[in-house]
Design an enzyme around this catalytic site. Structure first.
Site, mmCIF file in Angstrom:
data_model
loop_
_atom_site.group_PDB
_atom_site.id
_atom_site.type_symbol
_atom_site.label_atom_id
_atom_site.label_comp_id
_atom_site.label_asym_id
_atom_site.label_seq_id
_atom_site.Cartn_x
_atom_site.Cartn_y
_atom_site.Cartn_z
ATOM 1 N N SER A 103 5.598 2.842 -1.585
ATOM 2 C CA SER A 103 5.262 1.432 -1.727
ATOM 3 C C SER A 103 3.785 1.215 -2.056
ATOM 4 O O SER A 103 3.299 1.648 -3.088
ATOM 5 C CB SER A 103 5.676 0.693 -0.449
ATOM 6 O OG SER A 103 5.601 -0.689 -0.596
ATOM 7 N N ASP A 242 3.061 -4.495 -5.993
ATOM 8 C CA ASP A 242 2.644 -3.238 -5.377
ATOM 9 C C ASP A 242 3.335 -2.089 -6.105
ATOM 10 O O ASP A 242 4.031 -2.287 -7.100
ATOM 11 C CB ASP A 242 2.934 -3.233 -3.877
ATOM 12 C CG ASP A 242 4.417 -3.201 -3.554
ATOM 13 O OD1 ASP A 242 5.222 -3.621 -4.410
ATOM 14 O OD2 ASP A 242 4.785 -2.760 -2.452
ATOM 15 N N ASP A 244 5.909 -0.165 -5.757
ATOM 16 C CA ASP A 244 7.346 -0.130 -6.042
ATOM 17 C C ASP A 244 7.899 -1.512 -6.366
ATOM 18 O O ASP A 244 9.113 -1.683 -6.491
ATOM 19 C CB ASP A 244 8.120 0.517 -4.896
ATOM 20 C CG ASP A 244 8.096 -0.299 -3.609
ATOM 21 O OD1 ASP A 244 7.167 -1.112 -3.426
ATOM 22 O OD2 ASP A 244 9.001 -0.111 -2.771
ATOM 23 N N ASP A 246 8.296 -4.309 -4.781
ATOM 24 C CA ASP A 246 9.110 -5.118 -3.877
ATOM 25 C C ASP A 246 8.287 -6.196 -3.180
ATOM 26 O O ASP A 246 8.805 -6.935 -2.353
ATOM 27 C CB ASP A 246 9.857 -4.257 -2.858
ATOM 28 C CG ASP A 246 8.947 -3.526 -1.880
ATOM 29 O OD1 ASP A 246 7.716 -3.549 -2.067
ATOM 30 O OD2 ASP A 246 9.481 -2.908 -0.926
#
Length: 447
Positions: A103, A242, A244, A246
């Site tokens: 992440s 960010d 990833d 999400d």
């Protein structure tokens, strides 16, 4: 069951160091395969996505070996956002989805997140059971039942097409100049494509991953890069994701930052007005600002709080039938559209509001005046437990007594790093700083 490997968002750590080693990834893959093949059927499939970290290749191959050794067929998506894995797990009728990502963490870290066949993250109980299988002897499949692996070339394209369907039909982004910061991460191709295909004048940032630069000076953990690009290019707004994708933060045309609380406030009020907000409630964590709670109450809406972690927000939403929730950090969960936080689709909802109202972003990102909030992190040594020390407990109790009804204190351990997070809110900023600094000093002494 107790959990040693799994934190608040899957398994995470420094690459090539326990638990993020190739050996452990292989065992996790085999354990997950055994968990999902308990019915004895053949033909089980798993989709695997990843972000742009160099270590993703190693972990992807190890997971694939473990999964195929227990008879799972593996479909490799390559770099795609985490929410794309949730979406594609369900749409491709897979039994399991896996995202390889840490992440917002630095490039040296990595992680493994699991999604069930419904596209939602696995429950704590399911993760604990997979852990127990990891620790036991894992029986491999018979030679004729070993799984296959293949690359799926259009995974990103499927997600791009789906994301566009969540934007209001008949509307376009023509005339809007948008900075999109992809953090050199998983959405570096998908996010600019979606915005461009919807008509925006796209200024891409953080779209040159090299395996080492994810989240490095860009993305939602470094929103100043996006803010600077907005000002330099005279953009109408900036969207910063960010690693990833999400989570999302919004930058207005003046370069000012809007966090997840402000975005959720806007969406909750709009959806309530449109009759779309189920249960007249928004779900957020204990970290969300008191100002958000006051704003919702002023609109006749409720704030339902959970412990920190978007998975717990989603669990509460599913349990009570709510369709909007998220975190101050920028995870925005809209179960009408996605099974987990989706930074791109949340940004599209913000852009829809911009298009509908004709207001500048600066008006839309200032939904409420936040109560002053201060968060500091204290790193602690392995094996230490600062929050169990009596001196720390007494300092925290004194801080709570001092704030009384005019503020609150929240102390917790990070679920992904060896950190104690010290957060407080108070109307008096001098008192706020004194309270937080006092607790931080006590925790440092015990760390």
């Amino acid at each position: 069951m107790s959990r040693k490997l799994f934190g608040t968002d899957g398994v995470r750590g420094r690459a090539n160091t326990h638990p993020m080693t190739a050996e452990m990834a292989l065992r996790l893959g085999a354990a997950a395969g055994r968990f999902f093949r308990r019915d004895g059927r053949n033909g089980h499939r798993v989709v695997i996505g990843k972000d742009t970290r160099l270590s993703g290749y190693m972990i992807e191959n190890a997971l694939t070996a473990g999964l195929t050794s227990t008879g799972m067929n593996v479909l490799l998506l390559g770099p795609v956002p985490t929410p794309a894995v949730g979406y594609l797990t369900r749409s491709m009728r897979a039994d399991l989805g896996i995202m390889i990502s840490a992440s917002h963490n630095p490039a040296a870290d990595n992680g493994i997140k699991f999604f069930g066949p419904d596209g939602f993250k696995l429950s704590d109980d399911a993760e604990a059971e997979i852990e127990s299988i990891v620790e036991a002897q894992i029986d491999p499949a018979q030679p004729h039942n070993i799984g296959r692996a293949k690359r799926i070339d259009d995974g990103r394209g499927r997600y791009v097409e789906y994301a566009k369907t969540t934007f209001p039909a008949g509307q376009r982004l023509d005339g809007l100049k948008v900075v999109i910061d992809c953090a050199h991460g998983a959405a570096y191709r998908a996010a600019p494509e979606v915005l461009w295909e919807l008509g925006a004048d796209v200024i891409p940032l953080g779209v040159e991953p090299n395996g080492f630069n994810i989240n490095d000076g860009v993305g939602s953990t470094h929103p100043e890069a996006c803010a600077q690009a907005v000002i330099q290019n005279g953009a109408h707004l900036g969207i910063t994701l960010d690693g990833d994708a999400d989570r999302v933060l919004i930058i207005d045309e003046k370069g000012r930052l809007a966090d997840g609380d402000q975005i959720m406030a806007l969406l909750a009020a709009r959806w309530a007005e449109q009759g779309r907000l189920r249960g007249d409630a928004l779900v957020a964590t204990v970290m969300s600002n008191l100002g958000l709670e006051n704003f919702l109450q002023g609109h006749g809406l409720r704030l339902e709080r959970t412990k920190v972690g978007d998975r717990y927000v989603v669990e509460k939403m599913r349990e009570a039938g709510f369709n909007l929730g998220g975190e101050q950090s920028g995870h925005i969960v809209m179960t009408d559209y996605a099974t987990t936080g989706d930074g791109l689709i949340a940004a599209l909802q913000f852009l829809a509001a911009l298009s509908d109202t004709g207001q500048p972003a600066s008006d839309l990102v200032s939904q409420f005046d936040p109560v002053p909030q201060l968060l500091k992190n204290v790193r602690y040594a392995a094996g230490a437990d600062p929050l169990a020390v009596e001196d720390v407990k007494s300092v925290i109790a004194a801080a709570e007594a001092r704030l009384g009804a005019k503020g609150r204190v929240l102390i917790r351990k990070s679920g992904t790093e060896p950190l104690i997070r010290v957060m407080a809110e108070a109307e008096d900023e001098t008192v706020l700083r004194e309270v937080v600094d006092g607790i931080v000093a006590a925790v440092e002494q015990a760390a």
